[in-house]
Design an enzyme around this catalytic site. Structure first.
Site, PDB file in Angstrom:
ATOM      1  N   HIS A  25       0.793  -1.181  -0.133  1.00 34.85           N
ATOM      2  CA  HIS A  25      -0.020   0.127  -0.013  1.00 34.85           C
ATOM      3  C   HIS A  25       0.941   1.211   0.027  1.00 34.85           C
ATOM      4  CE1 HIS A  25      -3.647  -2.415   1.074  1.00 34.85           C
ATOM      5  NE2 HIS A  25      -2.508  -2.844   2.258  1.00 34.85           N
TER       6      HIS A  25
ATOM      7  N   HIS B 146      -3.079 -11.072   4.973  1.00 38.78           N
ATOM      8  CA  HIS B 146      -2.515 -11.615   6.547  1.00 38.78           C
ATOM      9  C   HIS B 146      -2.762 -12.872   6.790  1.00 38.78           C
ATOM     10  CE1 HIS B 146      -4.717  -7.741   6.149  1.00 38.78           C
ATOM     11  NE2 HIS B 146      -3.619  -6.889   6.277  1.00 38.78           N
TER      12      HIS B 146
ATOM     13  N   HIS C  21     -10.213  -6.623   2.113  1.00 37.12           N
ATOM     14  CA  HIS C  21      -9.130  -6.005   2.978  1.00 37.12           C
ATOM     15  C   HIS C  21     -10.156  -4.857   3.565  1.00 37.12           C
ATOM     16  CE1 HIS C  21      -5.828  -4.089   4.826  1.00 37.12           C
ATOM     17  NE2 HIS C  21      -5.103  -4.567   4.142  1.00 37.12           N
TER      18      HIS C  21
ATOM     19  N   ARG D  54       6.565  -2.430  11.813  1.00 36.62           N
ATOM     20  CA  ARG D  54       7.784  -1.739  10.975  1.00 36.62           C
ATOM     21  C   ARG D  54       8.988  -1.922  11.604  1.00 36.62           C
ATOM     22  NH1 ARG D  54       4.966   3.679   7.793  1.00 36.62           N
ATOM     23  NH2 ARG D  54       2.987   2.510   7.517  1.00 36.62           N
TER      24      ARG D  54
ATOM     25  N   GLU E  65       3.419  -6.661   2.736  1.00 35.88           N
ATOM     26  CA  GLU E  65       2.693  -5.531   3.295  1.00 35.88           C
ATOM     27  C   GLU E  65       3.626  -4.376   3.693  1.00 35.88           C
ATOM     28  OE1 GLU E  65      -0.835  -6.051   5.359  1.00 35.88           O
ATOM     29  OE2 GLU E  65      -1.339  -4.044   5.079  1.00 35.88           O
TER      30      GLU E  65
ATOM     31  N   TYR F  91      -8.224  -6.581  11.043  1.00 33.82           N
ATOM     32  CA  TYR F  91      -7.905  -6.986   9.995  1.00 33.82           C
ATOM     33  C   TYR F  91      -7.853  -8.398  10.097  1.00 33.82           C
ATOM     34  CZ  TYR F  91      -5.938  -2.526   8.079  1.00 33.82           C
ATOM     35  OH  TYR F  91      -5.379  -1.184   7.542  1.00 33.82           O
TER      36      TYR F  91
ATOM     37  N   ARG G  36      -3.248   3.138   0.916  1.00 34.23           N
ATOM     38  CA  ARG G  36      -3.185   2.889   2.000  1.00 34.23           C
ATOM     39  C   ARG G  36      -4.400   2.608   2.609  1.00 34.23           C
ATOM     40  NH1 ARG G  36      -0.061   6.404   6.630  1.00 34.23           N
ATOM     41  NH2 ARG G  36      -0.001   4.619   8.322  1.00 34.23           N
ATOM     42  N   ALA G  37      -4.739   1.119   2.986  1.00 31.63           N
ATOM     43  CA  ALA G  37      -5.658   0.467   3.484  1.00 31.63           C
ATOM     44  C   ALA G  37      -6.412   1.294   4.819  1.00 31.63           C
ATOM     45  CB  ALA G  37      -5.470  -0.923   3.908  1.00 31.63           C
ATOM     46  N   SER G  38      -5.643   1.376   5.645  1.00 29.71           N
ATOM     47  CA  SER G  38      -6.176   1.972   6.724  1.00 29.71           C
ATOM     48  C   SER G  38      -6.929   3.600   6.377  1.00 29.71           C
ATOM     49  CB  SER G  38      -5.466   2.218   7.918  1.00 29.71           C
ATOM     50  OG  SER G  38      -4.288   3.031   7.720  1.00 29.71           O
TER      51      SER G  38
END
Lengths: 339, 339
Positions: free
Chosen positions: A8, A223, A178, A290, A284, A194, A71-73
Site C-alpha cells: 500500500h 494477512h 481488505h 515496521r 505489506e 484486519y 493505504r488500506a487504513s
C-alpha cells in the site's frame, strides 16, 4: 522474479493527509472545499517517497514487483457519504497510478473502491473500470465492512455484492478482501480488525454458495488468512458438519492467502496446511509492523526470509509462491511485467 | 492426571431448550411464564446425558476432570434484558452444579454470568458469588461482547469491567473470555465470532494497562488464542511499535491459552511460540466440531492426541499443560480434586 502482491502507498506525501483532514473537517460543508485540484503533489515528491521507502526495501530484499494500492487504513469508507468516498478513492487511485507510471518495472496498481455504508456496491463500478481499463491496474481491494468495525453490510455471499462480482469476473481480476480502519473501540485496526475480517470473510464464503454462482471469482485473503490456517482442522470439521465433504474443493479453487505472517513458525504452518497453489507471496511493507525483530535481527515484515526458510517447500513451490501463483491470480500482470 | 479446562454442557436434556424457547417467546409477556419451577430435569436424565456423552469421551481419551460450564452459544446475553439473563444463568449454572454433584470426581464447575448489554457488570456479582462460594465452582466465563457480534461494550481495559475484576481477584478465580452466539449475520458463531473474540480480547489487553492495575488477574483465552499464536510475530511487532519492549512481560503473567485447536500443525505452532506455562489443555468436547477427521481416523476435537504428538514438548511440558498449569490458573481446583 519475486512479486509482492500486497503493498500500500503508506508513505504518500503529507499533502495527501492534509487534504483528507480538510475533507473530513468540511464533511457537512463540502462547498468550503477542498477541491481535488487543491491537492498538489509533484512527481519528484512521489519519487522520493517511493525510492527511499518501498523501493529501497524491495531492492534490499530482492523483490522485483509490488502490487500497489492506496493505504488500506486510510480508505475509511465509514467517513462521510458516497461522494466523500468517491472523491477520496479517485485521488488515492490516481496517486498509485502515478507511482506505476514513474516506476513501471517495479509497481503494478490495484484499486481502492469508493464504498460507502448502505450504498449499493454498483456505485463502485465506474471507478473500478477506470482503474482497470485506463490505469492498467490488475486488481481491487474489496472492503467487506465499510462501516469500519460495525459489520453492517451483508455477508459476501449475499446478492448485495453480485454486481461487483459480475464485473470483476468480466475484467478477469481478483479482489483482495481488505477492511480499513476500525471506528469501533473494541477492535484495534491492525491487531484485531484486519485479522478478524480475514477469518470472517473465509467463513462467509464457506457458508454460502458464492463460488458455485461465480466459479471463476478469485478472492485473495490477506494477512495469511487471519486465523484460518492455524485453525484449519476446525474449518475442515465445521465444513464436514455442514455436509461439505471437502473444504479444498469448496473453497480452494477460488480463495488464496497471502504470506503477511511475521514470523517463521507462522509461515511454516501456512506452508504445511494450505496447498502451495493457494499461497501468494506478500509482505505489506511498509504496513502494520515496521520494526526489527530483536530475536532475528531482521525486519518482522521481511517475509521473503520465512519463505526461504520454510523447510517443507521445494524450489518449485517457492517459485509458485513468489511468482507463478500471482501471475495466475492476477492474469493482467502478465501484460504489465516482463517475464 | 489430565484436566480439560474447557467443557460446556452442550448435551443438556431437551427440556432446557424447551424452557428457554418459551422464555424467549414470552420476553414481552413474562407473566405468561415459564417459571423456574416449570423446568423439570431428573438426576437420571442428567446422568444419562453426561455418561453417554462427555464422560464416555473423557474415559476413552484418558481425561480425568473437565471444568464444566453452561453451553457457551446458549448464553445469548443479547436476548431480553437483565432479568432474562439472570433467570437463565441461574438455571444453567444450577444444572452444571448438579453435574458436579453427580460426578464429583470428573466435573468441576465454572459459571456463566447474567450479563446483559448496557447493564453494569456489577449486576453479575451475586450470581458469581453464589456459584463460587455455594456451588464450589472454580472459574467463570466472561463475555466481552454480550451484544452478540455487535461489539457495543467497552473494551476489557475499560473501567466498566473493574467491579468484576476486583471480585474475581478477591475470589482467586480466572475468567475465560468467551463470547456467545452471534446475532450479526456477518459472523458465523463458531467459525468466526469465537475466534475473532479471542484475538480481539488479546489485543484489548495489549493496548491497555489492565494487568498493571490488576496484577493477579488471570484470563484464559480459549480456542488456542484465536489468531494470536499464528500471528505471534505480528503481535510482538505491534507491541514494539507501541513502545512495549516485551510482550511476554506485558501479558503472559496474566493471559493463558487453551488447546482447542483441532489439528496437529496448529498445536505444534502453539507449543512452539507460546511458553508452556501459558498453555492449558482443553478440548471443548462436545463443542464446535463433532466429527472424525477422515485424514487421521480420530475426532477433530481429540486434542490430547495432538499434545501427545507435539514433538517440541517434553514429558514435563506435557504434565504442565495437562495438569500443573490448570491447578495454578484455577487454584480452587486443588481443594476439589484429589492429587
Amino acid at each position: 522474479m519475486i512479486i509482492d502482491c500486497h503493498g500500500h502507498y503508506t508513505t504518500a506525501p503529507k499533502a495527501l493527509q492534509v487534504w483528507r483532514d480538510l475533507q473530513i473537517a468540511n464533511l457537512n460543508t463540502p462547498e468550503l472545499g477542498p477541491k481535488i485540484s487543491d491537492l498538489k503533489i509533484s512527481d519528484d515528491e512521489i519519487r522520493e517517497t517511493i525510492e527511499t521507502n518501498q523501493l529501497a526495501r524491495m531492492r534490499a530484499r530482492g523483490i522485483d514487483v509490488t502490487i500497489f494500492s492506496p493505504r488500506a487504513s486510510f480508505m475509511a469508507h465509514h467517513i462521510g457519504n458516497f461522494n466523500t468516498s468517491a472523491t477520496w478513492a479517485s485521488i488515492c487511485n490516481e496517486l498509485c497510478y502515478r507511482v506505476t507510471q514513474l516506476f513501471p518495472e517495479s509497481f503494478v496498481g490495484a484499486a481502492m473502491l469508493p464504498q460507502s455504508p448502505g450504498v449499493g456496491i454498483n456505485t463502485c463500478l465506474p471507478e473500478m473500470r477506470k482503474c482497470i481499463n485506463e490505469y492498467g491496474f490488475v486488481g481491487i481491494n474489496l472492503n467487506p465492512d465499510p462501516s469500519g468495525g460495525h459489520w453492517q453490510s451483508p455477508p459476501l455471499g449475499n446478492s448485495y455484492w453480485h454486481s461487483i462480482y459480475e464485473e470483476i469476473v468480466a475484467l478477469d481480476i481478483p479482489a483482495m478482501i481488505h477492511v480499513s480502519t476500525s471506528c469501533n473501540d473494541c477492535f484495534h485496526t491492525t491487531g484485531a480488525h484486519y485479522l478478524n475480517a480475514d477469518t470472517t470473510a473465509f467463513m462467509q464464503c464457506l457458508t454460502s454458495n458464492l463460488f458455485e454462482q461465480f466459479s471463476s471469482l478469485r478472492f485473495l485473503i490477506p494477512h495469511g488468512g487471519g486465523a484460518v490456517p492455524y485453525h484449519w482442522g476446525r474449518f475442515r470439521g465445521l465444513a464436514m458438519d455442514a455436509a461439505i465433504p471437502d473444504l479444498n474443493e469448496k473453497l480452494l479453487n477460488n480463495i488464496y492467502f497471502d504470506t503477511c505472517v511475521y514470523h517463521q513458525p507462522g509461515i511454516d504452518l501456512l506452508a504445511e496446511v494450505i496447498p502451495v497453489k493457494n499461497i501468494l507471496f506478500a509482505s505489506e511493507t511498509f504496513g502494520a509492523v515496521r520494526g526489527v525483530d530483536p530475536d532475528t535481527g531482521f525486519y518482522f515484515d521481511d517475509t521473503r526470509r520465512y519463505i526461504d526458510g520454510a523447510q517443507s517447500l521445494s524450489e518449485k513451490d517457492r517459485s509458485m509462491i513468489f511468482e507463478g501463483n500471482a501471475r495466475k491470480v492476477f492474469p493482467r500482470m502478465n501484460a504489465k511485467i516482463s517475464r
